[in-house]
Scaffold this active site. Structure first.
Site, PDB file in Angstrom:
ATOM      1  CB  CYS A   1       0.475   1.930   4.040  1.00 14.21           C
ATOM      2  SG  CYS A   1      -1.208   1.294   4.000  1.00 14.21           S
TER       3      CYS A   1
ATOM      4  CB  CYS B   1      -0.908  -0.034   1.231  1.00 13.07           C
ATOM      5  SG  CYS B   1      -1.722   1.525   1.597  1.00 13.07           S
TER       6      CYS B   1
END
Length: 766
Positions: free
Chosen positions: A35, A32
């Site tokens: 993230c 991600c």
């Protein structure tokens, strides 16, 4: 723990989150990207909020725990206070937004949160939360309780109140015969006003004011990029239509919505109702219709107040007068402005180019506006071939009717057929607006990027002076995707005549030739590309081999291998069933072969087609069926039929899959040639072959879906048309995947006598 976030595991998750105090957990994943961007922001907050425990949990490593907590997107922050979850939010936050979240966490009243949680449980059980009057009803659609008087027809009439599932008041308004009419207020969970305004006969009218909260709230104010620094927003409505939106900070100063920075001073010569378009860095005066679409005169200026453009709009489309600043856009250096008319966002009629004093430098008739529906159905995009003279006649008729877009496109096809670009160059010079080279290229590139899947906008850009070769190539791509490859070939040839130096166009032509089944010419284009774009040339060559392989006996050409356990030793189907299936495959392959041959001129030599399989059909083609069957507890669908109207590339891939399945089926009976098996004599490595089909399907699918994250890295994996799986382009990986899906389905059927067909639905896609 206050120094930096700690990594949690299922073993210590409850211990950390359920103890007294405050805790915020960041749920993240290595794949991600948001993230990764948020991680340093989260870590940097730890020293500033030493009283709050910050922790992280890897959702990939601890998937079961993440799923049990309802984590569906990353990153997600879950906030706890005294062991109770009090807030969660998905998406990467800015440092400012994270600080605000952590500050709000400190202010949470746990006792109040527990009361709300108990009320939510009562709502879920169909019971009234505490504090809501008897007689209130729950609306699943709005997710609210409501209570108030009704008129004689049962319609809400009078003062009404609404509550959330947690029992907090969210709305008060006055209803008149079922529609809101008069003042209303909405509330944050803490009781503070979140919105106030008024309705008139069901439509918002007058100022609608949004007020931010210092506590956690479900009221939606800071969406669509609105900064948390904005503490008040005022939307001015005129009977349901938004006329103006103003944003203010906590001190009451007007600010920009996305940054919260002070609103700039409007240049004094602009209209008082001109507003700054923060996304464009431009001032604008725009009126909207009831649907929020531009309607009437729209005017734009740059940040310093210099005029940019203005246009008349009708229901969201430019329709009427248009004028814009056009310095350095046209070939004549004197041009400062262009102006003319538009219909449905398309230029039409007489346009003029003017100097700085608004004197005319040049006028040009751009003809009729031709919309999407008209152009898509135009004969200039027909897949039927014509002579150069035939296309010139189409162009002549279109020009006489002022359909100049069609005239130019028909001329392009005439030039492609005659291999003479001069008439097209002359038509472009005479009919289109004369831009500078850079301006023409920019216009063409922009329309292809934004509207490359539409017919009318690209023709419109051509009339406005967009660079013709780029636009004609884009039409070639669109036509090829629309299964009109003969037309596509004309347009790419016209583009190549205008820009012969652009070797990249060989790739476009190669793809079109693939769709026409002209394999040898594709290989020639790949060779032409090799010196300037070797990677593209390799892709084109591999694609040609994948669509037009050598159809010999593929099965067993190399010893099958796989790493799976529990493999079958021999087929489970009977010889009669196998023979029936051979006939099914032969019937399908013969039908596809015939359909493909019909796409070429009679007598044409198509070297890449599979051999005639009529020898496997002693009684002629068999029936291809479509039916449903109950197998155990499962209802399965079987569809052996073919769609022979598919594009050539799709048919070629289907052909490849069936050929692979047929040769492996015959090999499984001990055959090494294309003949009907008379016995079942499986080779010793039969089980390896069955496992190989499944393993290669899995490897192909994993590579296509996960890309670089797949365990199959560059240079690794089985060879597909001479290229390692890890080196295959995703488009080519999907061809390998399709081949092995068909082969796996055949082996699934072959190994289990309970299966009725390789084309049964429960054997596909697994």
């Amino acid at each position: 723990m206050a120094g930096a976030p700690v990594e949690l595991s299922p073993e210590d998750y409850k211990q950390v989150t359920q103890r007294p105090g405050m805790c915020v957990v960041d749920f993240w994943a290595s794949w991600c990207e948001p993230c990764q961007e948020f991680a340093p922001i989260f870590e940097a907050a730890a020293p500033r909020f030493a009283d709050i425990a910050l922790a992280r949990l890897d959702t990939e490593a601890h998937e079961e725990l993440s799923e049990s907590l309802g984590i569906e997107s990353m990153p997600t922050l879950v906030a706890y206070k005294d062991g109770l979850e009090v807030h969660r939010v998905s998406g990467a936050l800015s440092a400012e937004a994270l600080d605000l979240l952590l500050t709000r966490l400190r202010a949470v009243d746990v006792a109040e949160e527990k009361r709300r949680a108990a009320n939510r449980e009562r709502t879920e059980a169909g019971k009234l939360p505490s504090g809501i009057p008897e007689g209130a009803t729950w609306d699943d659609g709005d997710g609210e309780w409501s209570f108030g008087p009704t008129d004689s027809k049962g319609r809400p009439h009078g003062p009404w109140r609404y509550w959330r599932a947690d029992g907090t008041l969210c709305n008060e308004c006055i209803m008149k015969q079922g529609a809101p009419h008069g003042p209303f207020k909405r509330f944050h969970e803490d009781g503070a006003v979140s919105q106030e305004g008024a309705f008139e006969q069901g439509q918002l009218h007058g100022p609608r004011t949004w007020l931010a909260s210092e506590h956690f709230t479900t009221e939606r104010m800071h969406e669509n990029g609105v900064s948390e620094r904005v503490r008040k927003t005022v939307m001015q409505y005129d009977h349901g239509t938004v006329r103006q939106v103003l944003h203010f900070d906590g001190a009451g100063q007007r600010v920009l919505p996305t940054t919260g920075e002070p609103y700039p001073t409007r240049p004094p010569h602009l209209p008082e109702d001109a507003e700054l378009r923060e996304d464009l860095g431009q001032w604008a005066k725009v009126t909207l219709n009831a649907d929020g679409e531009r309607h009437g005169l729209a005017r734009f200026w740059d940040s310093q107040g210099q005029f940019l453009w203005e246009a008349e709009f009708v229901d969201g489309e430019r329709h009427g007068r248009y004028r814009s600043r056009a310095e350095d856009e046209y070939a004549d250096f004197r041009v400062h402005f262009d102006e003319g008319r538009m219909e449905g966002d398309l230029v039409c009629g007489e346009w003029s180019l003017r100097d700085s004093q608004r004197e005319v430098v040049l006028t040009r008739d751009l003809g009729r506006a031709q919309d999407e529906r008209t152009l898509e159905r135009s004969p200039v995009f027909s897949n039927l071939a014509r002579t150069a003279e035939g296309w010139r006649e189409v162009a002549k008729e279109a020009r006489a009717d002022r359909r100049y877009r069609e005239a130019l496109l028909a001329t392009a096809r005439a030039c492609a057929t005659s291999l003479d670009a001069q008439p097209l160059k002359e038509g472009l010079e005479e009919l289109t607006l004369p831009r500078t080279r850079d301006s023409a290229s920019e216009l063409a590139d922009d329309v292809v990027e934004d509207e490359g899947q539409a017919w009318a906008p690209m023709a419109d850009a051509l009339m406005r002076g967009g660079e013709a070769a780029t636009i004609l190539r884009a039409y070639a791509v669109l036509l090829d995707q629309s299964n009109r490859p003969r037309a596509a070939l004309d347009f790419v040839h016209a583009a190549m005549l205008l820009a012969p130096e652009r070797k990249a166009y060989l790739f476009t032509r190669g793809l079109i030739l693939l769709n026409l089944g002209l394999a040898e010419q594709v290989r020639q284009d790949a060779e032409g590309l090799a010196t300037v774009e070797p990677d593209t040339a390799r892709f084109l060559g591999t694609y040609a081999r994948a669509l037009f392989p050598r159809f010999d006996f593929w099965a067993g050409q190399e010893p099958p291998r796989c790493t799976y356990d529990g493999l079958p030793e021999k087929p489970g189907q009977s010889l009669e069933a196998i023979q029936d299936l051979v006939r099914k495959y032969a019937t399908r392959l013969q039908a596809m072969r015939t359909a493909l041959l019909q796409r070429f001129k009679p007598g044409a030599a198509v070297s890449w087609l599979p051999p005639d399989l009529s020898g496997l059909l002693d009684k002629g083609p068999v029936k291809l069926e479509q039916f449903e069957r109950e197998l155990g507890d499962e209802q399965v669908e079987v569809d052996e039929t073919l769609d022979l109207e598919l594009g050539l590339a799709d048919l070629a891939q289907m052909l490849r899959g069936d050929w692979s399945a047929l040769t492996w089926l015959l090999w499984s009976c001990g055959e090494t040639t294309l003949r009907m098996p008379s016995r079942i004599a499986p080779p010793a490595d039969y089980g390896q072959a069955a496992g190989q089909a499944s393993q290669r399907l899995w490897q192909s699918r994993d590579r296509r879906i996960r890309g670089g994250a797949s365990p199959t890295k560059a240079g690794d994996g089985f060879l597909f048309e001479g290229v390692a799986l890890g080196d295959l382009h995703p488009s080519l990986v999907s061809i390998a995947e399709r081949q092995y899906a068909e082969t796996q389905a055949m082996f699934y059927w072959l190994n289990d006598p309970d299966h009725v067909s390789p084309w049964q639905s429960n054997l596909r896609g697994s």
